[in-house]
Design an enzyme around this catalytic site. Structure first.
Site, PDB file in Angstrom:
ATOM      1  N   ARG A 211      -8.523  -0.251   4.912  1.00 14.51           N
ATOM      2  CA  ARG A 211      -7.685   0.803   4.324  1.00 14.51           C
ATOM      3  C   ARG A 211      -6.373   0.230   3.813  1.00 14.51           C
ATOM      4  NH1 ARG A 211      -6.619   5.872   7.893  1.00 14.51           N
ATOM      5  NH2 ARG A 211      -5.355   6.140   6.040  1.00 14.51           N
TER       6      ARG A 211
ATOM      7  N   ASP B  29       4.903   0.572  12.035  1.00 20.08           N
ATOM      8  CA  ASP B  29       3.690  -0.057  11.503  1.00 20.08           C
ATOM      9  C   ASP B  29       3.543  -1.515  11.931  1.00 20.08           C
ATOM     10  OD1 ASP B  29       2.954   2.289  10.291  1.00 20.08           O
ATOM     11  OD2 ASP B  29       3.679   1.729   8.300  1.00 20.08           O
TER      12      ASP B  29
ATOM     13  N   CYS C 109      -4.724  12.980  13.649  1.00 21.76           N
ATOM     14  CA  CYS C 109      -5.038  11.632  13.193  1.00 21.76           C
ATOM     15  C   CYS C 109      -4.907  10.734  14.413  1.00 21.76           C
ATOM     16  CB  CYS C 109      -4.101  11.294  12.035  1.00 21.76           C
ATOM     17  SG  CYS C 109      -3.116   9.854  12.122  1.00 21.76           S
TER      18      CYS C 109
ATOM     19  N   LYS D 247       0.836  -1.208   0.000  1.00 23.55           N
ATOM     20  CA  LYS D 247       0.000   0.000   0.000  1.00 23.55           C
ATOM     21  C   LYS D 247       0.868   1.255   0.000  1.00 23.55           C
ATOM     22  CE  LYS D 247      -1.295   1.689   3.964  1.00 23.55           C
ATOM     23  NZ  LYS D 247      -1.295   2.972   4.662  1.00 23.55           N
ATOM     24  N   ASN D 248       1.896   1.279   0.864  1.00 19.08           N
ATOM     25  CA  ASN D 248       2.667   2.515   1.023  1.00 19.08           C
ATOM     26  C   ASN D 248       3.661   2.767  -0.117  1.00 19.08           C
ATOM     27  OD1 ASN D 248       1.204   3.106   3.252  1.00 19.08           O
ATOM     28  ND2 ASN D 248       2.793   2.575   4.743  1.00 19.08           N
TER      29      ASN D 248
ATOM     30  N   ARG E 134       0.960  14.484  13.069  1.00 20.21           N
ATOM     31  CA  ARG E 134       1.296  14.245  11.664  1.00 20.21           C
ATOM     32  C   ARG E 134       1.171  15.468  10.750  1.00 20.21           C
ATOM     33  NH1 ARG E 134      -0.887   8.674   9.649  1.00 20.21           N
ATOM     34  NH2 ARG E 134       1.049   8.719   8.502  1.00 20.21           N
TER      35      ARG E 134
HETATM   36  N1  EPU Z   1       6.546  14.656  10.639  1.00 17.80           N
HETATM   37  C1  EPU Z   1       6.600  16.007  10.874  1.00 17.80           C
HETATM   38  N2  EPU Z   1       6.460  16.850   9.808  1.00 17.80           N
HETATM   39  C2  EPU Z   1       6.270  16.399   8.533  1.00 17.80           C
HETATM   40  C3  EPU Z   1       6.219  15.022   8.299  1.00 17.80           C
HETATM   41  C4  EPU Z   1       6.360  14.166   9.384  1.00 17.80           C
HETATM   42  O1  EPU Z   1       6.760  16.440  12.007  1.00 17.80           O
HETATM   43  O2  EPU Z   1       6.151  17.220   7.620  1.00 17.80           O
HETATM   44  C5  EPU Z   1       6.688  13.716  11.773  1.00 17.80           C
HETATM   45  C6  EPU Z   1       5.441  12.864  11.957  1.00 17.80           C
HETATM   46  O3  EPU Z   1       4.476  13.528  12.733  1.00 17.80           O
HETATM   47  C7  EPU Z   1       6.006  11.623  12.608  1.00 17.80           C
HETATM   48  C8  EPU Z   1       7.387  11.497  11.978  1.00 17.80           C
HETATM   49  O4  EPU Z   1       7.687  12.787  11.447  1.00 17.80           O
HETATM   50  O5  EPU Z   1       6.116  11.835  13.988  1.00 17.80           O
HETATM   51  C9  EPU Z   1       7.524  10.486  10.878  1.00 17.80           C
HETATM   52  O6  EPU Z   1       6.445  10.601   9.989  1.00 17.80           O
HETATM   53  P1  EPU Z   1       6.560  10.253   8.439  1.00 17.80           P
HETATM   54  O7  EPU Z   1       6.424  11.522   7.663  1.00 17.80           O
HETATM   55  O8  EPU Z   1       7.720   9.392   8.165  1.00 17.80           O
HETATM   56  O9  EPU Z   1       5.224   9.416   8.229  1.00 17.80           O
HETATM   57  P2  EPU Z   1       4.348   9.436   6.937  1.00 17.80           P
HETATM   58  O10 EPU Z   1       5.216   9.591   5.759  1.00 17.80           O
HETATM   59  O11 EPU Z   1       3.194  10.350   7.099  1.00 17.80           O
HETATM   60  C10 EPU Z   1       4.507   6.891   6.407  1.00 17.80           C
HETATM   61  C11 EPU Z   1       3.551   5.745   6.254  1.00 17.80           C
HETATM   62  C12 EPU Z   1       2.988   5.389   7.630  1.00 17.80           C
HETATM   63  C13 EPU Z   1       4.146   5.011   8.539  1.00 17.80           C
HETATM   64  C14 EPU Z   1       5.157   6.159   8.605  1.00 17.80           C
HETATM   65  C15 EPU Z   1       6.383   5.838   9.406  1.00 17.80           C
HETATM   66  C16 EPU Z   1       2.697   6.085   4.036  1.00 17.80           C
HETATM   67  C17 EPU Z   1       1.563   6.444   3.165  1.00 17.80           C
HETATM   68  N3  EPU Z   1       2.487   6.134   5.352  1.00 17.80           N
HETATM   69  O12 EPU Z   1       3.753   7.974   6.937  1.00 17.80           O
HETATM   70  O13 EPU Z   1       2.158   4.257   7.439  1.00 17.80           O
HETATM   71  O14 EPU Z   1       3.687   4.729   9.829  1.00 17.80           O
HETATM   72  O15 EPU Z   1       5.567   6.516   7.276  1.00 17.80           O
HETATM   73  O16 EPU Z   1       7.040   4.736   8.890  1.00 17.80           O
HETATM   74  O17 EPU Z   1       3.760   5.729   3.561  1.00 17.80           O
HETATM   75  C18 EPU Z   1       0.341   2.818   7.890  1.00 17.80           C
HETATM   76  O18 EPU Z   1       0.554   2.261   6.793  1.00 17.80           O
HETATM   77  O19 EPU Z   1      -0.432   2.329   8.749  1.00 17.80           O
HETATM   78  C19 EPU Z   1       1.020   4.069   8.206  1.00 17.80           C
HETATM   79  C20 EPU Z   1       0.596   4.892   9.156  1.00 17.80           C
END
Ligand code: EPU
Length: 418
Positions: free
Chosen positions: A398, A306, A116, A22-23, A121
């Site tokens: 999802r 995850d 969320c 998915k990701n 996030r």
């Molecule tokens: N963060 C910030 N600012 C940003 C972006 C992130 O402060 O602009 C913080 C977040 O709040 C978090 C940390 O940085 O505390 C890491 O977040 P990241 O951006 O890596 O997460 P994401 O890209 O939003 C993806 C996956 C998530 C997975 C995380 C961590 C996708 C679509 N989603 O989210 O997947 O948990 O990386 O590995 O790729 C899931 O599949 O259930 C899921 C939540």
């Protein structure tokens, strides 16, 4: 809203085929916006979030068609370079269209994600990266508006903290920027490598994906391509835990062991036996008792956040005390309370959960709060005595393709109640 009824106590045995990730599918679909040509993606999993991303692409103006397990996207003309609130609120990853749209059209309007279930996030890091590439970003009426009428300019950018979709968003934008971009402190997740592989097939010049420093030499145009999405390591990891928690014997087809090293090491320490009997295949058995093992979530290649909830369910069945530390998200222990309703002994203290086992789990009515939390409830239910009813399984839908059918084929007594 659908529910699951699960009656626990069955050792799971048999084979499960793992779906596409998915990701990976989500950024890959967003990357299709970077070209007017046709992009064909294989092994896109038919899960709800992917459906949401396809709706978003259609809203933007792309044609999205399905044929024989492939998804074909053609973004000939961009009608509306925006991600509206209605779609972003159901899926935060909608913000992945920000980078591609600014790069392709010189402007984008993306609703700010709200809170969320697992934490705040924000997308400030995506925005900071695009600003570094020359975009002018403003915020109004709950939307981020980014503009780069003369195109983006390559630059050096170091992420303050590692972000998976942040890295992907910037990678996609930089592919069409003028000159060279260097992304430092980049996410090293396999999904980042996969979207880079797709971009390279589309004509992008990218080096270093999978390491902390990614170098992108922008090109004037990207073209159509065909690409196969990598297997879903989180789905595979969830089924590995299913094998371990039921003392079963499962063979997982179409998975990449290399993507699951941290989990496999912890499962082996806990008393399960994970082997690789053939390429792209993992087998899990758990002949004896489970032992407690501490885990701390980290960015890849560390233990994936995850998989934290699923591992917590497993640790309720292990002898001793396990300390589970969550470092990626500030509020990702919602499942602990629901697991406790099933009889687990878990104390949450800030970013740590202390799990004391072995607990006798008994079926109860529980509520799924987010995707991976729901998976942990399914796993606990498989090990519990009697029937568990899990409400709000749309969270599971999802990200898991027909989890109930896959589990039922290995002997689980699970059914969906519409
Ligand atoms: N963060 C910030 N600012 C940003 C972006 C992130 O402060 O602009 C913080 C977040 O709040 C978090 C940390 O940085 O505390 C890491 O977040 P990241 O951006 O890596 O997460 P994401 O890209 O939003 C993806 C996956 C998530 C997975 C995380 C961590 C996708 C679509 N989603 O989210 O997947 O948990 O990386 O590995 O790729 C899931 O599949 O259930 C899921 C939540």
């Amino acid at each position: 809203m659908d529910k699951f009824s699960i009656t626990g106590g069955v050792r799971l045995e048999g084979e499960i085929a793992i779906s596409g990730a998915k990701n990976s599918a989500l950024p890959a679909l967003a990357a299709c916006l970077l070209t007017a040509d046709r992009v064909t993606l294989h092994r896109i999993p038919p899960v709800r979030d992917v459906g949401t991303m396809q709706k978003l692409l259609a809203h933007i103006g792309a044609s999205v068609t399905h044929a024989d397990g492939r998804v074909i996207v053609e973004a000939g003309a961009i009608r509306a370079p925006e991600a509206p609130y209605e779609l972003v609120k159901t899926m935060r990853a909608s913000s992945l269209v920000l980078g591609p749209l600014v790069a392709r059209c010189g402007r984008a309007r993306v609703s700010l994600p709200g809170g969320c279930a697992i934490g705040a996030r924000p997308i400030n890091l995506h925005v900071a990266g695009l600003e570094r590439l020359g975009a002018r970003v403003t915020q109004e009426h709950g939307y981020i508006e980014a503009e780069a009428p003369n195109g983006l300019e390559g630059a050096m950018f170091a992420f303050d903290r590692i972000s998976v979709t942040g890295t992907e968003d910037l990678l996609m934008a930089a592919a069409l920027a003028r000159g060279e971009t260097i992304i430092d402190n980049a996410a090293r997740e396999p999904e980042v490598v996969d979207v880079a592989a797709l971009l390279i097939r589309m004509g992008a010049d990218i080096e270093g994906a999978g390491t902390s420093t990614i170098r992108i030499r922008g090109v004037a145009e990207l073209h159509g391509a065909e690409h196969e999405i990598i297997p879903d390591r989180i789905e595979a990891g969830t089924f590995l835990v299913a094998g371990a928690i039921t003392g079963g014997d499962l063979l997982l087809r179409n998975c990449v062991a290399e993507h699951l090293r941290a989990l496999i090491a912890k499962l082996n320490q806990a008393g399960a036996e994970v082997t690789e009997p053939a390429p792209d295949t993992l087998r899990i058995r758990r002949p004896g008792k489970l032992r407690s093992v501490d885990v701390t979530t980290e960015e890849h290649p560390g233990f994936a956040t995850d998989l934290q909830a699923q591992f917590m369910a497993l640790m309720t069945q292990a002898e001793g005390i396990a300390i589970i530390t969550e470092t990626i998200f500030e509020n990702r222990f919602m499942h602990a309370l629901e697991l406790a309703r099933m009889g687990a002994n878990i104390r949450v203290d800030g970013r740590q959960a202390i799990v004391a086992g072995v607990s006798r789990l008994s079926g109860a009515q529980v509520i799924a709060s987010d995707l991976r939390a729901s998976a942990s409830l399914v796993l606990a239910a498989l090990a519990a005595e009697g029937e568990t009813i899990i409400d709000r399984v749309y969270h599971i839908d999802r990200g898991y393709e027909k989890i109930e059918a896959k589990l039922a084929r290995t002997g689980a007594r699970i059914r969906r109640i519409p």
